[in-house]
Design a protein around this motif. Structure first.
Motif, PDB file in Angstrom:
ATOM      1  N   THR A  92      12.292  12.907   7.165  1.00 38.83           N
ATOM      2  CA  THR A  92      11.536  11.784   7.709  1.00 38.83           C
ATOM      3  C   THR A  92      10.887  11.010   6.572  1.00 38.83           C
ATOM      4  N   GLY A  93      11.068   9.697   6.601  1.00 39.69           N
ATOM      5  CA  GLY A  93      10.389   8.809   5.671  1.00 39.69           C
ATOM      6  C   GLY A  93       9.808   7.636   6.433  1.00 39.69           C
ATOM      7  N   ILE A  94       8.835   6.963   5.850  1.00 41.79           N
ATOM      8  CA  ILE A  94       8.213   5.821   6.505  1.00 41.79           C
ATOM      9  C   ILE A  94       7.905   4.755   5.467  1.00 41.79           C
ATOM     10  N   ALA A  95       8.085   3.494   5.871  1.00 39.23           N
ATOM     11  CA  ALA A  95       7.724   2.353   5.039  1.00 39.23           C
ATOM     12  C   ALA A  95       6.873   1.412   5.868  1.00 39.23           C
ATOM     13  N   VAL A  96       5.830   0.879   5.262  1.00 42.15           N
ATOM     14  CA  VAL A  96       4.952  -0.096   5.905  1.00 42.15           C
ATOM     15  C   VAL A  96       4.951  -1.340   5.028  1.00 42.15           C
ATOM     16  N   LEU A  97       5.143  -2.508   5.630  1.00 40.66           N
ATOM     17  CA  LEU A  97       5.297  -3.711   4.840  1.00 40.66           C
ATOM     18  C   LEU A  97       4.649  -4.921   5.483  1.00 40.66           C
ATOM     19  N   ASN A  98       4.337  -5.864   4.642  1.00 45.59           N
ATOM     20  CA  ASN A  98       3.876  -7.176   5.068  1.00 45.59           C
ATOM     21  C   ASN A  98       4.822  -8.204   4.471  1.00 45.59           C
ATOM     22  N   PRO A  99       5.745  -8.752   5.289  1.00 46.90           N
ATOM     23  CA  PRO A  99       6.728  -9.696   4.758  1.00 46.90           C
ATOM     24  C   PRO A  99       6.104 -10.964   4.205  1.00 46.90           C
ATOM     25  N   GLN A 100       4.863 -11.269   4.598  1.00 46.16           N
ATOM     26  CA  GLN A 100       4.219 -12.482   4.133  1.00 46.16           C
ATOM     27  C   GLN A 100       3.760 -12.372   2.677  1.00 46.16           C
TER      28      GLN A 100
END
Length: 230
Positions: free
Chosen positions: A151-159
């Motif tokens: 399990t892996g997770i990524a959190v992003l803000n495209p702005q």
């Protein structure tokens, strides 16, 4: 090697896989393998249950971070990267702290390799989730995120654009321009900058998972409102 050999999946860097298709773990007795996989602490650094280094310890696990870059083949730009490793006790807290500069609303990607026996993974995407809600859910699934090697997770803000990952190897990875704030967070979480640092991914290593973690992943997926099966 019975249960242990089936339980752990050997993972190679692509170049290493071409040069050395046979695993050094294949030469071990079951007792030797079990003893090696039972070692989680290397000095002051403690691994989670998700991954173990090679038997020869070409890379000794340790805490810290270094600067790197990712080559975007579409734009032909080099994207700055911070790569870090935190001891088990501080891993989740450090990851949560690294999310703060992304802003109040973010997108989330869950990565799973549970259904992939020979490499590869599936990505599940959720757009626009409030950061406090996301952080609450992530704390509820701390055991899964810290200890499951599939399990892996990524959190992003495209702005911005910026992205923070806690990947399957339990490395902390940040992508984007102007990563000064993230450097400060890593330092505040007792990670020293070591540009010569090597990570567990840079040598042979093994991942682990369990049926329970597979079930927990499905629950996390539902809590985040993600569709699609593994």
């Amino acid at each position: 090697m019975g249960f242990l050999k089936d339980f752990f999946t050997t993972v190679f860097d692509e170049e290493q896989a071409v040069a050395a298709p046979a695993s050094s773990f294949d030469c071990l007795s079951e007792d030797e393998l079990e003893a090696h996989l039972g070692v989680a602490r290397y000095g002051d650094f403690e691994l989670s249950d998700a991954v173990r280094p090679s038997y020869a310890l070409e890379v000794v696990p340790s805490a810290g971070f270094r600067h790197d870059f990712y080559r975007d083949e579409e734009t032909r730009n080099n994207v700055p990267v911070l790569m870090g490793a935190a001891s088990r006790q501080r891993m989740m807290e450090t990851f949560i702290d690294l999310l703060q500069p992304l802003g109040p609303v973010v997108d989330v990607v869950l990565e799973t390799s549970h259904a992939h026996n020979s490499g590869g993974h599936t990505d599940l995407y959720r757009e626009s989730i409030d950061m406090p809600i996301l952080q609450s859910v992530l704390w509820d699934f701390e055991e899964l995120l810290v200890n499951d090697g599939c399990t892996g997770i990524a959190v992003l803000n495209p702005q911005l654009p910026q992205e923070v990952q806690l990947d399957e190897h339990k490395l902390l990875i940040v992508y984007g321009n102007d990563l000064t704030a993230y450097e400060g967070i890593m330092i505040d979480n007792y990670l020293d900058c070591r540009e010569d640092m090597k990570f567990i991914t840079e040598a042979e290593h093994v991942h682990s998972t369990t049926e329970r973690y597979m079930q927990d992943f499905e629950e996390l997926k539902m809590r985040l409102g993600m569709d699609g099966g593994m």
